[in-house]
Enzyme design. Structure first.
Site: not given
Length: 387
Positions: A130, A159, A244, A247, A367
């Site tokens: 949070p 999540i 990585e 993303r 992300e």
């Protein structure tokens, strides 16, 4: 190029085509139903198991497909161009798997990767809290050593895969007093059990049907053997490596949204007449279509660059950040422009384009926000080109 490499490339291309055909046949007819009902697509998950998507990037030695990051990105683009949400189910799972495969002990790999490859065990990434999103070093979830267990207390939020999944890769503070802060962070392979509480599914504007939840941990006990890699204080570095691939995936999801929105707009522009001719013949629409197509292809090329470096084991934080930025912004822009091309009909749930618009903004936030990524890109550019 060797025969083996050629055959492997051909096999991967064939798999991408198979996923595209599946998405058109199975996803497109049900996407609107699941999205509007905000209902978890159990049947789709079973089909993804059969396809092998839960083992897409897991090594063949563990029963996975061992696909390259670029092939994986292409798969994500194909799925997201039809319906973005299901790609999140196997994305979070595969980031957890990649972290275990890269950093786990032999025992951890043997225990988890085969079950993850089959989809028997579906995982998630427990990072965000949070009060800690992009600033992961600010997390407050603490794991205290107690004999052969860690006792975890804290909370996580946003999540994905946490309600219907089986566990999460949990970022905790094993040494809350450590300086710098990242040296006190560790990752735990956290299976569901007493004290691991799924509070409930979060209501979202888009990315519906997927089980994005808040978690709380109350004296939750994790065996010491579940510490990723077996060494405390490595969690932040291990997480950075996973980001990585994450993303690249989110960039691919954004590019998929962009491509899907563009295809809808291109078709509609040829079907819809205004002022005595198809609207694509009006210059204002032509300009939009040209910009959309260019953004889609540009995002794909940046994704290919980042994924290729990832596959070679090279550092690609700059390239992955650029690919995620370009892909997600393309998704948001193309979805908005498609809404404008559809006009009033874009606001009707009878047309799929409104779902692309609702889903797109998440890619600019998840992300790593695009504002944070712009800072990452700028710092890396200076580091690589110092005068």
């Amino acid at each position: 190029m060797t025969t083996e490499t050629t055959r492997s490339a051909a096999d991967e291309h064939e798999f991408v085509d198979a996923v595209e055909a599946w998405a058109e046949k199975e996803l497109r007819p049900v996407a609107r139903k699941y999205d509007l009902a905000d209902e978890y697509p159990h049947e789709i998950v079973e089909q993804m198991k059969e396809l092998g998507l839960f083992g897409a990037t897991i090594g063949e030695a563990y029963g996975g497909l061992g696909l390259s990051a670029w092939t994986y990105a292409q798969i994500v683009i194909k799925v997201a161009s039809v319906w973005m949400a299901p790609s999140g189910i196997f994305n979070s799972h595969l980031i957890m798997a990649a972290a275990i495969e890269r950093n786990g002990t032999d025992a951890q790999k043997a225990a988890y990767l085969p079950r993850m490859a089959s989809g028997e065990y579906r995982g998630s990434i427990g990072l965000t809290e949070p009060n800690a999103g992009s600033d992961l070093q600010a997390i407050r979830t603490v794991a205290r050593r107690d004999g052969e267990h860690y006792v975890v207390n804290g909370s996580k939020t946003w999540i994905t895969n946490s309600m219907h999944g089986h566990g999460t890769l949990l970022l905790v503070k094993t040494d809350p007093q450590a300086e710098p802060r990242h040296k006190g962070m560790s990752l735990l392979i956290a299976d569901k059990g007493p004290g691991f509480n799924v509070v409930g599914k979060l209501k979202k504007m888009g990315y519906r049907a997927i089980d994005t939840c808040e978690l709380t941990f109350e004296d939750y006990r994790v065996p010491v053997g579940q510490l990723l890699g077996g060494v405390e204080g490595k969690g932040f570095v291990q997480t950075a490596g996973g980001l990585e691939l994450g993303r690249i995936n989110v960039g691919a999801r954004g590019a998929g949204i962009a491509e899907g929105a563009f295809k809808h707009a291109l078709r509609y522009a040829q079907e819809r007449d205004a002022f005595g001719k198809p609207i694509w013949q009006h210059q204002a629409i032509q300009l939009k279509l040209a910009d959309m197509a260019t953004q889609v292809e540009g995002a794909k090329l940046l994704l290919q660059q980042a994924a290729t470096k990832y596959d070679r084991g090279e550092r690609c934080d700059l390239e992955a950040a650029m690919a995620k930025l370009a892909g997600s912004e393309a998704g948001a822009e193309c979805a908005q422009q498609a809404m404008r091309i559809f006009g009033g009909y874009s606001y009707s749930v009878e047309y799929e384009i409104e779902r692309y618009y609702r889903d797109a903004m998440l890619m600019c936030i998840g992300e790593g926000t695009n504002e944070i990524l712009r800072q990452v890109i700028a710092k890396q550019l200076v580091d690589r080109h110092r005068i």
